[in-house]
Write an enzyme that holds these catalytic residues in place. Structure first.
Site, PDB file in Angstrom:
ATOM      1  N   GLU A  62      -4.310  -3.158  -4.617  1.00 61.09           N
ATOM      2  CA  GLU A  62      -4.215  -2.777  -2.870  1.00 61.09           C
ATOM      3  C   GLU A  62      -5.439  -2.409  -1.803  1.00 61.09           C
ATOM      4  O   GLU A  62      -4.664  -1.495  -0.700  1.00 61.09           O
ATOM      5  CB  GLU A  62      -2.758  -2.269  -2.590  1.00 61.09           C
ATOM      6  CG  GLU A  62      -1.596  -2.693  -3.366  1.00 61.09           C
ATOM      7  CD  GLU A  62      -1.260  -4.030  -3.261  1.00 61.09           C
ATOM      8  OE1 GLU A  62      -1.756  -4.451  -1.955  1.00 61.09           O
ATOM      9  OE2 GLU A  62      -1.030  -4.630  -3.973  1.00 61.09           O
ATOM     10  N   ARG A 113       0.144  -0.643   0.418  1.00 59.34           N
ATOM     11  CA  ARG A 113       0.222  -0.042   0.238  1.00 59.34           C
ATOM     12  C   ARG A 113       1.014   1.567   0.051  1.00 59.34           C
ATOM     13  O   ARG A 113       1.190   2.183  -0.520  1.00 59.34           O
ATOM     14  CB  ARG A 113      -0.612  -0.332   1.486  1.00 59.34           C
ATOM     15  CG  ARG A 113      -2.254  -1.011   1.106  1.00 59.34           C
ATOM     16  CD  ARG A 113      -2.920  -0.930   2.016  1.00 59.34           C
ATOM     17  NE  ARG A 113      -4.456  -1.752   2.470  1.00 59.34           N
ATOM     18  CZ  ARG A 113      -4.593  -2.927   2.783  1.00 59.34           C
ATOM     19  NH1 ARG A 113      -3.970  -3.133   3.956  1.00 59.34           N
ATOM     20  NH2 ARG A 113      -5.572  -3.965   2.270  1.00 59.34           N
TER      21      ARG A 113
END
Length: 186
Positions: free
Chosen positions: A165, A45
């Site tokens: 993500e 992320r």
């Protein structure tokens, strides 16, 4: 994968394993739960936040160059008030994004990066990226839909980066849990 509309430089493939057995010695050690997977997501992320910065910066720089090259009424459109206003908005968002991911990287280097930090950066940077790319496309006017100007590449890539993500909503719930102390996951 053939015929991808976005992230065409990323090599993707469909891999199917049938009747595959992996000996214990070849398995990922210490990967026993989703919490272990979440550690990987924290890093990816953070990487997506950086990707958002790159996409936004590319779109901003392309739009800035275009507004200096494109002439209307005998002068570059970069000299128009509303064009400058959009460019300033884009630059402000881009600067905020760059500052956030720089701090995120410092926290990672210091071993202080938490899930909520990476999730917040992913949410903020991908939302701002979409806005910057949208403004950039707008500055191209009708030319913004033509492939020759390359802005469509940023539009497509922005949508892909925004999507993976974890969705905005999932990442918002991670941050929300951290700031309120209450989990809203159902």
């Amino acid at each position: 994968m053939q015929d991808k509309m976005a992230l065409r430089t990323v090599q993707n493939a469909l891999i199917t394993l049938t009747n595959c057995e992996v000996p214990e010695s070849d398995r990922l050690q210490e990967a026993n739960s989703f919490r272990d997977t979440a550690k990987v997501l924290r890093m990816t992320r953070a990487g997506v936040a950086w990707q958002a910065v790159g996409c936004a910066r590319g779109a901003y720089e392309l739009a800035l160059a275009y507004t200096n090259e494109r002439n209307q009424f005998g002068r570059p459109i970069a000299s128009f008030q509303l064009v400058q206003d959009l460019l300033v908005t884009m630059l402000g968002d881009l600067t905020a994004m760059q500052t956030m991911v720089f701090r995120l990287s410092e926290m990672q280097d210091q071993g202080e990066l938490l899930d909520e930090h990476a999730s917040l950066a992913k949410v903020f940077c991908t939302l701002r990226m979409r806005s910057i790319v949208d403004h950039a496309r707008e500055l191209f006017g009708g030319n913004g839909i033509l492939l020759e100007h390359s802005i469509a590449r940023f539009v497509a890539d922005a949508e892909a980066v925004y999507s993976y993500e974890g969705t905005k909503e999932i990442n918002s719930l991670i941050v929300g849990r951290a700031i309120t102390g209450h989990s809203a996951f159902v």
